[in-house]
Design a protein around this motif. Sequence first.
Motif, PDB file in Angstrom:
ATOM      1  N   UNK A  25       0.956  -1.202  -0.265  1.00 44.26           N
ATOM      2  CA  UNK A  25       0.171   0.171   0.057  1.00 44.26           C
ATOM      3  C   UNK A  25       0.980   1.253   0.150  1.00 44.26           C
ATOM      4  N   UNK A  26       2.017   1.270  -0.644  1.00 47.06           N
ATOM      5  CA  UNK A  26       2.866   2.289  -0.716  1.00 47.06           C
ATOM      6  C   UNK A  26       3.274   2.598  -2.135  1.00 47.06           C
ATOM      7  N   UNK A  27       3.272   3.966  -2.430  1.00 48.04           N
ATOM      8  CA  UNK A  27       3.461   4.356  -3.832  1.00 48.04           C
ATOM      9  C   UNK A  27       4.669   5.386  -3.490  1.00 48.04           C
ATOM     10  N   UNK A  28       5.584   5.403  -4.538  1.00 51.26           N
ATOM     11  CA  UNK A  28       6.765   6.297  -4.099  1.00 51.26           C
ATOM     12  C   UNK A  28       6.929   6.930  -5.428  1.00 51.26           C
ATOM     13  N   UNK A  29       7.199   8.304  -5.363  1.00 51.97           N
ATOM     14  CA  UNK A  29       7.684   9.032  -6.531  1.00 51.97           C
ATOM     15  C   UNK A  29       9.099   9.708  -6.297  1.00 51.97           C
ATOM     16  N   UNK A  48      -6.474  13.294  -7.172  1.00 53.52           N
ATOM     17  CA  UNK A  48      -7.823  13.714  -7.686  1.00 53.52           C
ATOM     18  C   UNK A  48      -8.749  12.618  -7.560  1.00 53.52           C
ATOM     19  N   UNK A  49      -8.014  11.478  -7.786  1.00 56.63           N
ATOM     20  CA  UNK A  49      -9.106  10.053  -7.732  1.00 56.63           C
ATOM     21  C   UNK A  49      -8.982   9.210  -6.554  1.00 56.63           C
ATOM     22  N   UNK A  50      -8.511  10.079  -5.617  1.00 58.65           N
ATOM     23  CA  UNK A  50      -8.421   9.645  -4.159  1.00 58.65           C
ATOM     24  C   UNK A  50      -7.586   8.254  -3.730  1.00 58.65           C
ATOM     25  N   UNK A  51      -6.476   8.057  -4.530  1.00 58.11           N
ATOM     26  CA  UNK A  51      -5.678   6.981  -4.229  1.00 58.11           C
ATOM     27  C   UNK A  51      -5.034   6.893  -2.964  1.00 58.11           C
ATOM     28  N   UNK A  52      -4.823   8.152  -2.532  1.00 54.93           N
ATOM     29  CA  UNK A  52      -4.471   8.411  -0.906  1.00 54.93           C
ATOM     30  C   UNK A  52      -5.428   7.844   0.074  1.00 54.93           C
ATOM     31  N   UNK A  53      -6.639   7.719  -0.317  1.00 54.37           N
ATOM     32  CA  UNK A  53      -7.492   6.977   0.704  1.00 54.37           C
ATOM     33  C   UNK A  53      -7.083   5.495   0.814  1.00 54.37           C
ATOM     34  N   UNK A  54      -6.513   4.971   0.021  1.00 53.49           N
ATOM     35  CA  UNK A  54      -6.168   3.437   0.059  1.00 53.49           C
ATOM     36  C   UNK A  54      -4.837   3.434   0.131  1.00 53.49           C
ATOM     37  N   UNK A  55      -3.873   4.259  -0.140  1.00 52.75           N
ATOM     38  CA  UNK A  55      -2.543   4.018  -0.282  1.00 52.75           C
ATOM     39  C   UNK A  55      -1.594   5.147   0.407  1.00 52.75           C
ATOM     40  N   UNK A  56      -0.350   4.857   1.086  1.00 55.70           N
ATOM     41  CA  UNK A  56       0.207   5.932   1.360  1.00 55.70           C
ATOM     42  C   UNK A  56       1.058   6.547   0.162  1.00 55.70           C
ATOM     43  N   UNK A  57       1.301   7.691  -0.007  1.00 52.84           N
ATOM     44  CA  UNK A  57       1.950   8.073  -1.238  1.00 52.84           C
ATOM     45  C   UNK A  57       3.254   8.954  -0.454  1.00 52.84           C
ATOM     46  N   UNK A  58       4.432   8.632  -0.834  1.00 52.81           N
ATOM     47  CA  UNK A  58       5.800   9.139  -0.389  1.00 52.81           C
ATOM     48  C   UNK A  58       6.281   9.886  -1.588  1.00 52.81           C
ATOM     49  N   UNK A  59       6.382  11.269  -1.668  1.00 48.13           N
ATOM     50  CA  UNK A  59       7.262  11.977  -2.611  1.00 48.13           C
ATOM     51  C   UNK A  59       8.574  12.409  -2.513  1.00 48.13           C
TER      52      UNK A  59
END
Length: 371
Positions: A25-29, A48-59
């Motif tokens: 559940x981790x997306x990295x940029x 915009x499509x609420x992926x951060x509701x299901x995934x943690x996003x680290x930039x």
Amino acid sequence: MKKAILRVFFKPLTIINRIKKKDEKLIFFYSNLGFRDNVKAFYDYLIENNYNEQFKIVVSINDWEQYVKRAPKNVTFINNKQGIKWFMKAKYAFYCFGKYPIKPSKKQTVINLWHGTPLKRIGHLEKGCENIDYDFFSKVLTSAPMYKPIMADIFGCTENRVEVMGNPRNDEMFKKDRIKDDYIKGGAGKLILWLPTYREYDEGFIISILNKDELNSLNTYLMDNNIKMIVKLHPLQTADTQGIELSHIKFITQDELNRSDMTVYTLLRNADGLITDYSSVYFDYMLLNRPIGFAVEDMEKYKNKRGFIFDNPKEYMPGPEIRNLSDIEEFIENIVSGNDLYKEARESVNDKINYYKDGNCCKRIAETFIK
């Protein structure tokens, strides 16, 4: 020397990355040249499509401090040193400027979004770079089937690891934002966008075909015809435009765009015509099917210094050559009168360069790679 030292430092991290457990559940940029282009466009789509509701996003970006205080829910902005540990945790990783020289684990999906459809030689096709290892991804994306073997050669991978998806940044050209669009046009009847590319041999390059007097003459012509011109400088250019004050020609930088929460693609969707040279951005602009002029007076020099993917790049430049003030005025007059002389040629090249001609690149990438 510095890069060689870094490669030695990162080599053991490939081994660690292979055995390290991944967070599903981790997306990295990652970007080392600002939070922009395909990385930013795809990130924006996920938010915009609420992926951060299901995934943690680290930039992980070099300008991370600008975004920390306004990070959305489940989104963390960090510097690129801190990003190393998060990259090795992530199930999904995306980059387009720079990368960690760490080989992906089989448990990871690492996508090289790249930053455009190349016209000039890059990667293994660039002289002196034939033996550099660029293969630090699971898949690399491109815009059309004809580019699959080209991208494979550039990055030193097999063709089955090149996916035709299009460029995420192009989706913005199919959107509308009345406030931003009205601001960019500024009441002008037509907008001409000029995008010079970066030249390693002339970092101060802006518009070499016009001297100061001709620039003033062009401004008068634009003013008389209610036309606005925006010249967007390349991020790596060192040109100083301070002191150049013209009513209908505006020079802007990437930093100015960032502060206005806009991108080059906000400008492109509002432009009635584009003048450029060797920048692959004109491949993107062809999706809108509007006139393009080419200021390529130094083509032989550029060819000798950098080189092109194609033997005859002019075959892929469907528009008039812009050599002087008269050519610029003629190009603009044809736009105003609706006299589109290169429409068929442009559509033919567009069919070769852009397989998808919609605003759904981000959607395709998300649905294909994030499970």
